[in-house]
Design a protein around this motif. Sequence first.
Motif, mmCIF file in Angstrom:
data_model
loop_
_atom_site.group_PDB
_atom_site.id
_atom_site.type_symbol
_atom_site.label_atom_id
_atom_site.label_comp_id
_atom_site.label_asym_id
_atom_site.label_seq_id
_atom_site.Cartn_x
_atom_site.Cartn_y
_atom_site.Cartn_z
ATOM 1 N N ALA A 52 0.833 -1.209 0.000
ATOM 2 C CA ALA A 52 0.000 0.000 0.000
ATOM 3 C C ALA A 52 0.865 1.255 0.000
ATOM 4 O O ALA A 52 0.587 2.222 -0.719
ATOM 5 C CB ALA A 52 -0.932 -0.006 1.210
ATOM 6 N N ILE A 53 1.906 1.253 0.806
ATOM 7 C CA ILE A 53 2.802 2.420 0.874
ATOM 8 C C ILE A 53 3.519 2.621 -0.458
ATOM 9 O O ILE A 53 3.688 3.761 -0.916
ATOM 10 C CB ILE A 53 3.802 2.250 2.032
ATOM 11 N N ARG A 54 3.908 1.525 -1.103
ATOM 12 C CA ARG A 54 4.562 1.633 -2.412
ATOM 13 C C ARG A 54 3.629 2.294 -3.429
ATOM 14 O O ARG A 54 4.038 3.190 -4.177
ATOM 15 C CB ARG A 54 4.966 0.239 -2.912
ATOM 16 N N ILE A 55 2.346 1.871 -3.442
ATOM 17 C CA ILE A 55 1.372 2.454 -4.366
ATOM 18 C C ILE A 55 1.134 3.922 -4.032
ATOM 19 O O ILE A 55 1.053 4.774 -4.924
ATOM 20 C CB ILE A 55 0.053 1.659 -4.325
ATOM 21 N N ALA A 56 1.026 4.225 -2.735
ATOM 22 C CA ALA A 56 0.819 5.618 -2.319
ATOM 23 C C ALA A 56 1.975 6.505 -2.777
ATOM 24 O O ALA A 56 1.775 7.640 -3.234
ATOM 25 C CB ALA A 56 0.658 5.689 -0.808
ATOM 26 N N GLU A 57 3.193 5.994 -2.664
ATOM 27 C CA GLU A 57 4.358 6.767 -3.103
ATOM 28 C C GLU A 57 4.359 6.953 -4.617
ATOM 29 O O GLU A 57 4.783 7.997 -5.126
ATOM 30 C CB GLU A 57 5.636 6.088 -2.617
ATOM 31 N N ASN A 58 3.856 5.958 -5.349
ATOM 32 C CA ASN A 58 3.677 6.124 -6.790
ATOM 33 C C ASN A 58 2.715 7.275 -7.086
ATOM 34 O O ASN A 58 2.944 8.081 -7.996
ATOM 35 C CB ASN A 58 3.119 4.842 -7.420
ATOM 36 N N MET A 59 1.636 7.332 -6.316
ATOM 37 C CA MET A 59 0.647 8.397 -6.518
ATOM 38 C C MET A 59 1.256 9.772 -6.270
ATOM 39 O O MET A 59 0.935 10.746 -6.969
ATOM 40 C CB MET A 59 -0.554 8.175 -5.600
ATOM 41 N N LEU A 60 2.125 9.865 -5.281
ATOM 42 C CA LEU A 60 2.802 11.135 -5.009
ATOM 43 C C LEU A 60 3.646 11.551 -6.208
ATOM 44 O O LEU A 60 3.709 12.727 -6.563
ATOM 45 C CB LEU A 60 3.683 11.031 -3.770
ATOM 46 N N LEU A 61 4.303 10.587 -6.830
ATOM 47 C CA LEU A 61 5.127 10.882 -7.997
ATOM 48 C C LEU A 61 4.275 11.319 -9.187
ATOM 49 O O LEU A 61 4.670 12.208 -9.949
ATOM 50 C CB LEU A 61 5.953 9.650 -8.387
ATOM 51 N N HIS A 62 3.122 10.721 -9.348
ATOM 52 C CA HIS A 62 2.234 11.049 -10.469
ATOM 53 C C HIS A 62 1.466 12.362 -10.247
ATOM 54 O O HIS A 62 0.999 12.958 -11.223
ATOM 55 C CB HIS A 62 1.224 9.917 -10.699
ATOM 56 N N GLN A 63 1.307 12.775 -9.003
ATOM 57 C CA GLN A 63 0.522 13.983 -8.732
ATOM 58 C C GLN A 63 1.219 15.219 -9.303
ATOM 59 O O GLN A 63 2.405 15.435 -9.092
ATOM 60 C CB GLN A 63 0.301 14.161 -7.230
ATOM 61 N N LYS A 64 0.466 16.034 -10.006
ATOM 62 C CA LYS A 64 1.024 17.237 -10.605
ATOM 63 C C LYS A 64 1.128 18.358 -9.568
ATOM 64 O O LYS A 64 0.453 18.327 -8.530
ATOM 65 C CB LYS A 64 0.149 17.683 -11.786
ATOM 66 N N ASP A 65 1.951 19.348 -9.878
ATOM 67 C CA ASP A 65 2.151 20.456 -8.941
ATOM 68 C C ASP A 65 0.838 21.140 -8.583
ATOM 69 O O ASP A 65 0.670 21.634 -7.468
ATOM 70 C CB ASP A 65 3.113 21.490 -9.536
ATOM 71 N N ILE A 66 -0.104 21.159 -9.524
ATOM 72 C CA ILE A 66 -1.380 21.828 -9.287
ATOM 73 C C ILE A 66 -2.278 21.033 -8.342
ATOM 74 O O ILE A 66 -3.247 21.537 -7.810
ATOM 75 C CB ILE A 66 -2.092 22.101 -10.629
ATOM 76 N N GLY A 67 -1.969 19.740 -8.161
ATOM 77 C CA GLY A 67 -2.732 18.923 -7.223
ATOM 78 C C GLY A 67 -3.517 17.792 -7.841
ATOM 79 O O GLY A 67 -3.997 16.905 -7.139
ATOM 80 N N GLY A 68 -3.680 17.822 -9.182
ATOM 81 C CA GLY A 68 -4.458 16.777 -9.841
ATOM 82 C C GLY A 68 -3.596 15.699 -10.462
ATOM 83 O O GLY A 68 -2.369 15.673 -10.301
ATOM 84 N N TRP A 69 -4.254 14.798 -11.182
ATOM 85 C CA TRP A 69 -3.577 13.680 -11.843
ATOM 86 C C TRP A 69 -4.053 13.553 -13.284
ATOM 87 O O TRP A 69 -5.145 14.023 -13.629
ATOM 88 C CB TRP A 69 -3.878 12.357 -11.129
ATOM 89 N N TYR A 70 -3.232 12.924 -14.114
ATOM 90 C CA TYR A 70 -3.679 12.525 -15.445
ATOM 91 C C TYR A 70 -4.594 11.313 -15.295
ATOM 92 O O TYR A 70 -4.580 10.621 -14.274
ATOM 93 C CB TYR A 70 -2.493 12.160 -16.332
ATOM 94 N N LYS A 71 -5.375 11.025 -16.331
ATOM 95 C CA LYS A 71 -6.321 9.907 -16.271
ATOM 96 C C LYS A 71 -5.755 8.646 -16.913
ATOM 97 O O LYS A 71 -4.748 8.670 -17.627
ATOM 98 C CB LYS A 71 -7.637 10.295 -16.940
ATOM 99 N N ASN A 72 -6.445 7.548 -16.640
ATOM 100 C CA ASN A 72 -6.177 6.254 -17.288
ATOM 101 C C ASN A 72 -4.764 5.743 -17.050
ATOM 102 O O ASN A 72 -4.117 5.204 -17.953
ATOM 103 C CB ASN A 72 -6.459 6.335 -18.796
#
Length: 368
Positions: A52-72
Amino acid sequence: MNSLPKNNLYIKISLLLLFMVQAMSTFAQNIEKVPWKRINEQPDTWYESEEAIRIAENMLLHQKDIGGWYKNIDMSVQLSEEEKSRLRKDKSSNMGATLDNDAGFIQIAFLSKTYRETKDPRFSQAVFKALDYMMDAQYENGGWPQYYPIREGYYEHITFNDGAMIQVMQLLRNVADGKKTYDFVDADRKQRAQKAIEKGLEIILRTQIKVDGTLTAWCAQYDKDDLSPAKARAYELPSISGSESVGIVRYLMAIENPEPKVVQAIESAIAWFEVVKLEGIKLVQKEDETLPRGYDRIVVKDETAGPLWARFYEIGTNRPMFVGRDSVVRYALHEIEHERRVGYSYLGPYAKELLESDYPEWKRRMGD
């Protein structure tokens, strides 16, 4: 009886033990590995696991500076160091951040659950940043676009399509109400979330389509300035939606102590769904190896079939609309190109549960 030499026996035992360890390791990995679509359906304690922590850290890397994410994007996959480096460099590339196709909603829920179990402030800060992004994206009139920062074209329309705006409002309502997953969110953000959903409710009520003085349901998207039903992609013309309107009605039904205008909106939409339901037909998949995908979708008569609803209804006539990539309105599914027939949802039992269970339950709650 001959006995094995000691060294051969030790070798066999060692190999057996090694095999057992590898099998147990593989078994454990298979248990831990969770499909992307189910990462928010795990027991609370799983969210403090290494996976779970590994996936969460992936999400942090994918999160854009503005706060959102790309889709798909499946953010549960293992990332190489090269991929991690690229994601860090791309954080300022904000223009693809979106509310479409569940982007942001999966991540916010997951990071919130992981924070509640680990208390790692990186995860709570990412949630706060994402919530701010969603609230910043709201138009002054209360609607939400599909992309933020604003992307020119149909992306800037107020978007009910695929549940985008309703998902935002459901999330913010959970935040404002202090639901378990989001009970760590600060009071200021909860208050801001409450104001956002109040403005969103007003735009929902203002955009319910009226025909000859009678309220019906909603279009999938609206012009952000004049609030008129708007075109999106070539095959998504101004219309009344038999699909997106279901999610809107469910959102309205979940409001505690609704005002009379909310009750009227619900009752009017339910009446419209009853009027436009399609009976005596069934949508079937017909195998045909001569076609590109090996099958077709056709409508056949079947008096025993349950009701269907069209994705698009013509405003003013309630005729089901079938539109291909040429943007020409047709009134039968078989009249549009095969690629759209099998590549898009034009007919479905969209409102079946709404009418058969959700609405009766809501009436009971209302004391009727």
